[in-house]
Write a protein that holds these residues in place. Structure first.
Motif, PDB file in Angstrom:
ATOM      1  N   GLU A 110     -43.341  13.347 -37.042  1.00 59.58           N
ATOM      2  CA  GLU A 110     -43.315  14.074 -35.636  1.00 59.58           C
ATOM      3  C   GLU A 110     -42.065  13.406 -34.896  1.00 59.58           C
ATOM      4  OE1 GLU A 110     -45.677  13.648 -31.134  1.00 59.58           O
ATOM      5  OE2 GLU A 110     -46.795  14.370 -33.119  1.00 59.58           O
ATOM      6  N   GLN A 111     -42.002  12.279 -35.190  1.00 62.00           N
ATOM      7  CA  GLN A 111     -40.786  11.411 -34.192  1.00 62.00           C
ATOM      8  C   GLN A 111     -39.417  11.809 -35.145  1.00 62.00           C
ATOM      9  OE1 GLN A 111     -40.109   7.207 -35.502  1.00 62.00           O
ATOM     10  NE2 GLN A 111     -40.206   6.689 -33.090  1.00 62.00           N
ATOM     11  N   VAL A 112     -39.444  11.985 -36.406  1.00 65.56           N
ATOM     12  CA  VAL A 112     -38.321  12.457 -37.056  1.00 65.56           C
ATOM     13  C   VAL A 112     -38.142  13.990 -36.584  1.00 65.56           C
ATOM     14  CG1 VAL A 112     -37.351  13.051 -39.344  1.00 65.56           C
ATOM     15  CG2 VAL A 112     -38.395  10.879 -39.141  1.00 65.56           C
ATOM     16  N   ALA A 113     -38.896  14.710 -36.633  1.00 64.29           N
ATOM     17  CA  ALA A 113     -38.715  16.066 -36.536  1.00 64.29           C
ATOM     18  C   ALA A 113     -37.988  16.322 -34.885  1.00 64.29           C
ATOM     19  CB  ALA A 113     -39.983  16.920 -36.281  1.00 64.29           C
ATOM     20  N   ALA A 114     -38.686  15.528 -33.990  1.00 65.67           N
ATOM     21  CA  ALA A 114     -37.876  15.507 -32.613  1.00 65.67           C
ATOM     22  C   ALA A 114     -36.619  14.817 -32.471  1.00 65.67           C
ATOM     23  CB  ALA A 114     -38.835  14.954 -31.588  1.00 65.67           C
ATOM     24  N   ALA A 115     -36.258  14.096 -33.589  1.00 64.67           N
ATOM     25  CA  ALA A 115     -34.662  13.272 -33.296  1.00 64.67           C
ATOM     26  C   ALA A 115     -33.581  14.215 -33.376  1.00 64.67           C
ATOM     27  CB  ALA A 115     -34.692  12.254 -34.243  1.00 64.67           C
ATOM     28  N   ASP A 116     -32.582  13.832 -32.685  1.00 61.98           N
ATOM     29  CA  ASP A 116     -31.295  14.647 -33.217  1.00 61.98           C
ATOM     30  C   ASP A 116     -30.692  13.907 -34.088  1.00 61.98           C
ATOM     31  OD1 ASP A 116     -31.624  16.443 -30.887  1.00 61.98           O
ATOM     32  OD2 ASP A 116     -30.883  15.086 -29.375  1.00 61.98           O
ATOM     33  N   PHE A 117     -31.079  12.659 -34.530  1.00 67.49           N
ATOM     34  CA  PHE A 117     -30.109  11.969 -35.318  1.00 67.49           C
ATOM     35  C   PHE A 117     -31.194  11.272 -36.158  1.00 67.49           C
ATOM     36  CE2 PHE A 117     -26.721  12.771 -32.240  1.00 67.49           C
ATOM     37  CZ  PHE A 117     -25.832  13.192 -33.051  1.00 67.49           C
ATOM     38  N   LEU A 131     -43.545  12.367 -49.682  1.00 73.86           N
ATOM     39  CA  LEU A 131     -44.250  12.735 -48.499  1.00 73.86           C
ATOM     40  C   LEU A 131     -43.799  14.026 -47.832  1.00 73.86           C
ATOM     41  CD1 LEU A 131     -44.006   8.895 -47.139  1.00 73.86           C
ATOM     42  CD2 LEU A 131     -46.156  10.150 -47.988  1.00 73.86           C
ATOM     43  N   PRO A 132     -44.499  15.247 -48.154  1.00 71.48           N
ATOM     44  CA  PRO A 132     -43.947  16.554 -47.776  1.00 71.48           C
ATOM     45  C   PRO A 132     -43.886  16.582 -46.191  1.00 71.48           C
ATOM     46  CG  PRO A 132     -45.968  16.797 -49.016  1.00 71.48           C
ATOM     47  CD  PRO A 132     -45.637  15.223 -48.906  1.00 71.48           C
ATOM     48  N   GLN A 133     -44.564  15.876 -45.419  1.00 70.84           N
ATOM     49  CA  GLN A 133     -44.499  15.906 -43.841  1.00 70.84           C
ATOM     50  C   GLN A 133     -42.985  15.338 -43.454  1.00 70.84           C
ATOM     51  OE1 GLN A 133     -48.373  14.021 -43.504  1.00 70.84           O
ATOM     52  NE2 GLN A 133     -48.631  15.223 -41.652  1.00 70.84           N
ATOM     53  N   LEU A 134     -42.834  14.483 -44.130  1.00 66.55           N
ATOM     54  CA  LEU A 134     -41.179  13.786 -43.781  1.00 66.55           C
ATOM     55  C   LEU A 134     -40.332  15.009 -44.290  1.00 66.55           C
ATOM     56  CD1 LEU A 134     -41.610  10.177 -44.437  1.00 66.55           C
ATOM     57  CD2 LEU A 134     -41.906  11.224 -42.432  1.00 66.55           C
ATOM     58  N   ARG A 135     -40.413  15.523 -45.625  1.00 67.01           N
ATOM     59  CA  ARG A 135     -39.381  16.528 -45.930  1.00 67.01           C
ATOM     60  C   ARG A 135     -39.292  17.661 -45.003  1.00 67.01           C
ATOM     61  NH1 ARG A 135     -41.481  17.240 -50.953  1.00 67.01           N
ATOM     62  NH2 ARG A 135     -42.705  18.944 -50.265  1.00 67.01           N
ATOM     63  N   GLN A 136     -40.614  18.131 -44.476  1.00 63.97           N
ATOM     64  CA  GLN A 136     -40.393  19.122 -43.483  1.00 63.97           C
ATOM     65  C   GLN A 136     -39.913  18.602 -42.278  1.00 63.97           C
ATOM     66  OE1 GLN A 136     -41.257  22.373 -44.023  1.00 63.97           O
ATOM     67  NE2 GLN A 136     -40.683  22.921 -41.634  1.00 63.97           N
ATOM     68  N   ALA A 137     -40.121  17.367 -41.764  1.00 65.64           N
ATOM     69  CA  ALA A 137     -39.398  16.887 -40.589  1.00 65.64           C
ATOM     70  C   ALA A 137     -37.848  16.690 -40.425  1.00 65.64           C
ATOM     71  CB  ALA A 137     -40.107  15.610 -40.218  1.00 65.64           C
ATOM     72  N   MET A 138     -37.592  16.741 -41.799  1.00 62.82           N
ATOM     73  CA  MET A 138     -36.072  16.658 -42.037  1.00 62.82           C
ATOM     74  C   MET A 138     -35.303  17.705 -42.115  1.00 62.82           C
ATOM     75  SD  MET A 138     -34.937  13.244 -42.025  1.00 62.82           S
ATOM     76  CE  MET A 138     -33.241  13.644 -42.820  1.00 62.82           C
ATOM     77  N   TYR A 164     -28.087  11.602 -40.411  1.00 64.03           N
ATOM     78  CA  TYR A 164     -28.331  12.917 -40.512  1.00 64.03           C
ATOM     79  C   TYR A 164     -28.320  13.368 -38.896  1.00 64.03           C
ATOM     80  CZ  TYR A 164     -29.421  12.016 -45.396  1.00 64.03           C
ATOM     81  OH  TYR A 164     -29.248  11.628 -46.712  1.00 64.03           O
ATOM     82  N   SER A 165     -27.703  14.678 -38.840  1.00 64.80           N
ATOM     83  CA  SER A 165     -27.687  15.203 -37.615  1.00 64.80           C
ATOM     84  C   SER A 165     -28.678  16.473 -37.629  1.00 64.80           C
ATOM     85  CB  SER A 165     -26.262  15.575 -37.011  1.00 64.80           C
ATOM     86  OG  SER A 165     -25.598  16.409 -37.528  1.00 64.80           O
ATOM     87  N   ARG A 166     -29.276  16.891 -36.645  1.00 62.19           N
ATOM     88  CA  ARG A 166     -29.980  18.049 -36.539  1.00 62.19           C
ATOM     89  C   ARG A 166     -29.391  19.215 -35.841  1.00 62.19           C
ATOM     90  NH1 ARG A 166     -34.885  18.745 -37.784  1.00 62.19           N
ATOM     91  NH2 ARG A 166     -35.225  16.250 -37.726  1.00 62.19           N
ATOM     92  N   GLU A 167     -29.072  20.309 -36.376  1.00 65.84           N
ATOM     93  CA  GLU A 167     -28.578  21.673 -35.987  1.00 65.84           C
ATOM     94  C   GLU A 167     -29.447  22.199 -34.850  1.00 65.84           C
ATOM     95  OE1 GLU A 167     -25.325  22.297 -36.406  1.00 65.84           O
ATOM     96  OE2 GLU A 167     -25.257  20.439 -37.719  1.00 65.84           O
TER      97      GLU A 167
END
Length: 107
Positions: A38-45, A65-72, A87-90
């Protein structure tokens, strides 16, 4: 910051607070993995150490850990130095992540 052994977030106030002690497949609790995802999915970087195994390694953090793969999902490598990758999130205009997948996020 995304790592198998967490706590590096405490080194700089710019990082979000740690939400898990470690992220080791078959050792971490479901709650630890869910909170970190959840934290990674919400992060801009997202910052990862260059020695942190990714999905391309047999023991890769994102592979196991597929949940982290999805979060990235929706991130791209923005910078790589000797010790860290960033890594930056578009994001779309509406603030939602773009559907483009992180290279290591593919199964």
């Amino acid at each position: 910051m995304l790592a198998q052994v967490c706590g590096g977030e405490l080194l700089a106030p710019q990082f979000d607070k740690p939400v898990a002690a470690f992220l080791i497949p078959e050792e971490s609790t479901a709650g630890d993995v869910a909170r970190k995802a959840e934290q990674v999915a919400a992060a801009d970087f997202v910052v990862m150490a260059t020695n942190e195994p990714l999905g391309d390694a047999p023991e890769g953090l994102l592979k196991d850990l597929p949940q982290l793969r999805q979060a990235m999902s929706g991130t791209r490598l923005a910078w790589q130095g000797e010790y860290f990758r960033v890594y930056s999130r578009e994001r779309t205009d509406a603030g939602k992540p773009q559907p483009a997948a992180h290279p290591a996020a593919s199964p």
